[in-house]
Design a protein around this motif. Structure first.
Motif, PDB file in Angstrom:
ATOM      1  N   THR A 109       0.824  -1.200   0.000  1.00  0.00           N
ATOM      2  CA  THR A 109       0.000   0.000   0.000  1.00  0.00           C
ATOM      3  C   THR A 109       0.861   1.252   0.000  1.00  0.00           C
ATOM      4  OG1 THR A 109      -0.147  -0.039   2.415  1.00  0.00           O
ATOM      5  CG2 THR A 109      -1.903  -1.142   1.199  1.00  0.00           C
ATOM      6  N   SER A 110       0.284   2.337  -0.520  1.00  0.00           N
ATOM      7  CA  SER A 110       0.994   3.606  -0.599  1.00  0.00           C
ATOM      8  C   SER A 110       0.705   4.442   0.647  1.00  0.00           C
ATOM      9  CB  SER A 110       0.550   4.373  -1.850  1.00  0.00           C
ATOM     10  OG  SER A 110       1.051   5.688  -1.835  1.00  0.00           O
ATOM     11  N   ILE A 111       1.760   4.875   1.324  1.00  0.00           N
ATOM     12  CA  ILE A 111       1.599   5.716   2.506  1.00  0.00           C
ATOM     13  C   ILE A 111       0.962   7.054   2.133  1.00  0.00           C
ATOM     14  CG2 ILE A 111       2.864   6.936   4.327  1.00  0.00           C
ATOM     15  CD1 ILE A 111       4.928   4.700   4.254  1.00  0.00           C
ATOM     16  N   ALA A 112       1.207   7.516   0.911  1.00  0.00           N
ATOM     17  CA  ALA A 112       0.701   8.819   0.480  1.00  0.00           C
ATOM     18  C   ALA A 112      -0.757   8.787   0.048  1.00  0.00           C
ATOM     19  CB  ALA A 112       1.560   9.345  -0.671  1.00  0.00           C
ATOM     20  N   ASP A 113      -1.385   7.613   0.092  1.00  0.00           N
ATOM     21  CA  ASP A 113      -2.752   7.489  -0.410  1.00  0.00           C
ATOM     22  C   ASP A 113      -3.734   8.147   0.562  1.00  0.00           C
ATOM     23  OD1 ASP A 113      -5.291   6.603  -1.297  1.00  0.00           O
ATOM     24  OD2 ASP A 113      -4.352   4.883  -2.257  1.00  0.00           O
ATOM     25  N   PRO A 114      -4.500   9.168   0.104  1.00  0.00           N
ATOM     26  CA  PRO A 114      -5.454   9.827   0.995  1.00  0.00           C
ATOM     27  C   PRO A 114      -6.802   9.138   1.075  1.00  0.00           C
ATOM     28  CG  PRO A 114      -5.476  10.920  -1.124  1.00  0.00           C
ATOM     29  CD  PRO A 114      -4.445   9.810  -1.222  1.00  0.00           C
ATOM     30  N   LEU A 115      -7.019   8.098   0.259  1.00  0.00           N
ATOM     31  CA  LEU A 115      -8.365   7.548   0.123  1.00  0.00           C
ATOM     32  C   LEU A 115      -8.499   6.111   0.600  1.00  0.00           C
ATOM     33  CD1 LEU A 115     -11.180   8.335  -0.871  1.00  0.00           C
ATOM     34  CD2 LEU A 115     -10.560   7.441  -3.124  1.00  0.00           C
ATOM     35  N   ILE A 116      -7.567   5.235   0.212  1.00  0.00           N
ATOM     36  CA  ILE A 116      -7.698   3.817   0.545  1.00  0.00           C
ATOM     37  C   ILE A 116      -7.239   3.586   1.979  1.00  0.00           C
ATOM     38  CG2 ILE A 116      -6.887   1.486   0.032  1.00  0.00           C
ATOM     39  CD1 ILE A 116      -6.732   2.265  -2.887  1.00  0.00           C
ATOM     40  N   GLU A 117      -8.149   3.098   2.809  1.00  0.00           N
ATOM     41  CA  GLU A 117      -7.845   2.840   4.219  1.00  0.00           C
ATOM     42  C   GLU A 117      -7.288   1.440   4.423  1.00  0.00           C
ATOM     43  OE1 GLU A 117      -9.862   4.395   7.433  1.00  0.00           O
ATOM     44  OE2 GLU A 117      -9.105   6.224   6.500  1.00  0.00           O
ATOM     45  N   SER A 118      -7.885   0.451   3.747  1.00  0.00           N
ATOM     46  CA  SER A 118      -7.428  -0.925   3.926  1.00  0.00           C
ATOM     47  C   SER A 118      -7.788  -1.759   2.715  1.00  0.00           C
ATOM     48  CB  SER A 118      -8.040  -1.553   5.193  1.00  0.00           C
ATOM     49  OG  SER A 118      -9.433  -1.697   5.053  1.00  0.00           O
ATOM     50  N   VAL A 119      -6.979  -2.796   2.476  1.00  0.00           N
ATOM     51  CA  VAL A 119      -7.227  -3.784   1.423  1.00  0.00           C
ATOM     52  C   VAL A 119      -7.024  -5.159   2.031  1.00  0.00           C
ATOM     53  CG1 VAL A 119      -6.545  -4.655  -0.842  1.00  0.00           C
ATOM     54  CG2 VAL A 119      -6.411  -2.190  -0.366  1.00  0.00           C
ATOM     55  N   ARG A 120      -8.061  -5.976   2.005  1.00  0.00           N
ATOM     56  CA  ARG A 120      -7.975  -7.339   2.547  1.00  0.00           C
ATOM     57  C   ARG A 120      -8.384  -8.324   1.468  1.00  0.00           C
ATOM     58  NH1 ARG A 120     -10.205  -4.134   6.597  1.00  0.00           N
ATOM     59  NH2 ARG A 120      -9.013  -4.087   8.562  1.00  0.00           N
ATOM     60  N   TRP A 121      -7.722  -9.488   1.478  1.00  0.00           N
ATOM     61  CA  TRP A 121      -8.017 -10.478   0.460  1.00  0.00           C
ATOM     62  C   TRP A 121      -8.482 -11.783   1.101  1.00  0.00           C
ATOM     63  CZ3 TRP A 121      -5.570 -15.188   0.297  1.00  0.00           C
ATOM     64  CH2 TRP A 121      -4.393 -15.318   1.046  1.00  0.00           C
ATOM     65  N   GLY A 122      -9.126 -12.628   0.303  1.00  0.00           N
ATOM     66  CA  GLY A 122      -9.555 -13.948   0.753  1.00  0.00           C
ATOM     67  C   GLY A 122      -9.841 -14.846  -0.442  1.00  0.00           C
ATOM     68  N   GLN A 123     -10.007 -16.128  -0.158  1.00  0.00           N
ATOM     69  CA  GLN A 123     -10.328 -17.116  -1.194  1.00  0.00           C
ATOM     70  C   GLN A 123     -11.578 -17.857  -0.714  1.00  0.00           C
ATOM     71  OE1 GLN A 123      -7.518 -18.096  -3.835  1.00  0.00           O
ATOM     72  NE2 GLN A 123      -9.423 -18.446  -4.934  1.00  0.00           N
ATOM     73  N   PRO A 124     -12.785 -17.265  -0.907  1.00  0.00           N
ATOM     74  CA  PRO A 124     -13.994 -17.870  -0.358  1.00  0.00           C
ATOM     75  C   PRO A 124     -14.379 -19.187  -1.015  1.00  0.00           C
ATOM     76  CG  PRO A 124     -14.538 -15.990  -1.734  1.00  0.00           C
ATOM     77  CD  PRO A 124     -13.053 -16.003  -1.582  1.00  0.00           C
ATOM     78  N   GLU A 125     -13.979 -19.377  -2.272  1.00  0.00           N
ATOM     79  CA  GLU A 125     -14.268 -20.619  -3.000  1.00  0.00           C
ATOM     80  C   GLU A 125     -13.090 -20.946  -3.898  1.00  0.00           C
ATOM     81  OE1 GLU A 125     -18.616 -21.048  -4.394  1.00  0.00           O
ATOM     82  OE2 GLU A 125     -18.212 -18.898  -4.545  1.00  0.00           O
ATOM     83  N   ASN A 126     -13.011 -22.195  -4.323  1.00  0.00           N
ATOM     84  CA  ASN A 126     -11.979 -22.570  -5.280  1.00  0.00           C
ATOM     85  C   ASN A 126     -12.120 -21.727  -6.544  1.00  0.00           C
ATOM     86  OD1 ASN A 126     -10.955 -24.551  -3.598  1.00  0.00           O
ATOM     87  ND2 ASN A 126     -12.234 -26.173  -4.475  1.00  0.00           N
ATOM     88  N   GLY A 127     -11.037 -21.100  -6.936  1.00  0.00           N
ATOM     89  CA  GLY A 127     -11.055 -20.318  -8.168  1.00  0.00           C
ATOM     90  C   GLY A 127     -11.768 -18.996  -8.065  1.00  0.00           C
ATOM     91  N   VAL A 128     -12.086 -18.548  -6.840  1.00  0.00           N
ATOM     92  CA  VAL A 128     -12.716 -17.231  -6.651  1.00  0.00           C
ATOM     93  C   VAL A 128     -11.889 -16.444  -5.639  1.00  0.00           C
ATOM     94  CG1 VAL A 128     -14.778 -15.959  -5.982  1.00  0.00           C
ATOM     95  CG2 VAL A 128     -15.009 -18.162  -7.144  1.00  0.00           C
ATOM     96  N   PHE A 129     -11.318 -15.346  -6.076  1.00  0.00           N
ATOM     97  CA  PHE A 129     -10.501 -14.486  -5.229  1.00  0.00           C
ATOM     98  C   PHE A 129     -11.329 -13.264  -4.850  1.00  0.00           C
ATOM     99  CE2 PHE A 129      -7.404 -10.955  -4.803  1.00  0.00           C
ATOM    100  CZ  PHE A 129      -6.541 -11.494  -3.874  1.00  0.00           C
ATOM    101  N   ARG A 130     -11.276 -12.864  -3.579  1.00  0.00           N
ATOM    102  CA  ARG A 130     -12.072 -11.717  -3.121  1.00  0.00           C
ATOM    103  C   ARG A 130     -11.172 -10.651  -2.502  1.00  0.00           C
ATOM    104  NH1 ARG A 130     -17.738 -11.020   0.116  1.00  0.00           N
ATOM    105  NH2 ARG A 130     -17.249  -9.026   1.109  1.00  0.00           N
TER     106      ARG A 130
END
Length: 373
Positions: A126-147
């Motif tokens: 993540t960019s420290i200078a970013d004024p907008l994005i607070e957090s980005v989280r990822w997961g794999q809820p199903e096979n072949g599906v990235f969230r």
């Protein structure tokens, strides 16, 4: 491979609309060049496979078969970056895979599902200078599906975009207009670029009992609105400014993109489908599609109603081409009903046209004033 502009005209929105079934509801908006595994055919429609037990349907004319294995990719890193006026999340992919994005408000956040993508994520950069994005989280809820779950600062997202850099998927989230950062002693309209779209033409739109064409009334109101907004410091872009200027639907939205529009308002007057009694169901209404646009629709409706003195016909979520623009708040105003003789007569008068324009301008101003820059 999906493509809605095989002739290369540049007069589409550059996305293939994937539906819940053949000729049914809209489900996904996939950038041209997206790769997807195909399945059944039903008439002029082709099914594309997404995640386990999940599919969508696209027009056969926009799906071009290429022999090869099922599209798929692994992902090892998610990156963010700041481009002028935008915060972006970059997903490095080996193939341009289909995805779904869902926008939510208060707080502003986005859920993104990428189909055919397998997580091997070691870090999120993540960019420290970013004024907008607070957090980005990822997961794999199903096979072949990235969230991905992306949370933004503030409660009101301004707009988003999705595009390809090669096979990579880039998700962009728009910063509020720079002009809103300094509103001391001046209207919040000052310096904001507002696209005004007088609806219809070359088609006439609705036609009133004495022959008033909707496109005429729309243009008259839009020109009044443009003058009011410009007087208050807005930068105004008109999609058409003369009776003989004709534009297709995507010509209008593409012009809004190219001009750097920050707010989009399409001016219309209403008609009802066969079988609905317009003498019972009529009044003033404002339409929107994306959640980010609902507060703008509500603000304009609140300011229009006391000026038109017509019934409150509501704020509606509706699937209309010019409202599917996701890069800026976009609404469509239905100020009056063409087929009601009294309303058609009022629409002919400069006084009523001015009242409508004043209401729309006040609604935009109200929306901007309530936004946290």
């Amino acid at each position: 491979v999906l493509n809605d502009d095989t002739a290369g005209t540049g007069r589409t929105d550059g996305r293939v609309i994937a539906r819940t079934g053949p000729a049914l509801g809209y489900q996904l908006f996939l950038p041209n060049g997206t790769s997807a595994a195909t399945a059944r055919r039903a008439g002029d429609w082709r099914e594309i496979s997404l995640g386990p037990g999940t599919s969508a349907w696209v027009p056969i004319a926009e799906a071009f078969p290429i022999a090869g294995p099922r599209p798929g990719s692994e992902i090892a890193v998610v990156r963010t970056r700041v481009r002028k006026g935008w915060s972006e999340v970059v997903l490095p992919l080996a193939e341009p895979l289909p995805f779904r994005l869902e926008q939510r408000l208060d707080p502003a956040r986005y859920a993104v599902w990428v189909y055919g993508l397998v997580a091997n994520v070691d870090w999120v950069e993540t960019s420290i200078a970013d004024p907008l994005i607070e957090s980005v989280r990822w997961g794999q809820p199903e096979n072949g599906v990235f969230r991905l779950d992306i949370e933004l600062a503030g409660e009101q997202p301004w707009g988003w975009r999705a595009y390809r850099e090669g096979a990579h998927l880039v998700l962009g989230f728009r910063h509020p207009p720079e002009a809103l950062a300094d509103r001391r002693f001046r209207s919040p309209l000052h310096g904001v670029r507002i696209v005004i779209d007088p609806g219809h033409n070359p088609d006439t739109g609705a036609v009133g009992p004495t022959g008033l064409e909707e496109r005429e009334a729309n243009l008259a109101i839009a020109l009044e609105l443009a003058d009011i907004l410009a007087e208050r410091g807005a930068e105004v872009v008109l999609t058409r400014a003369t009776p003989d200027s004709a534009l297709g639907l995507y010509d209008r939205t593409n012009l809004a993109y190219r001009s750097g529009g920050e707010v989009f308002v399409s001016i219309h007057n209403n008609a009802l489908p066969d079988g609905v009694n317009p003498f019972v169901h009529n009044g003033t209404s404002v339409l929107y599609y994306h959640p980010q646009s609902e507060p703008l629709a509500e603000a304009i409706q609140a300011e229009l109603l006391p000026r038109t003195a017509l019934d409150d016909h509501g704020v509606w979520h509706q699937n209309v081409a010019v409202l599917r623009m996701n890069e800026m708040p976009s609404v469509l105003v239905e100020s009056a009903f063409m087929m009601i003789p009294e309303q058609e007569a009022k629409l002919r008068t400069p006084e009523f046209q001015r009242e409508i324009a004043e209401g729309v301008a006040a609604g935009i101003e109200r929306f901007l004033r309530e936004r946290d820059p």
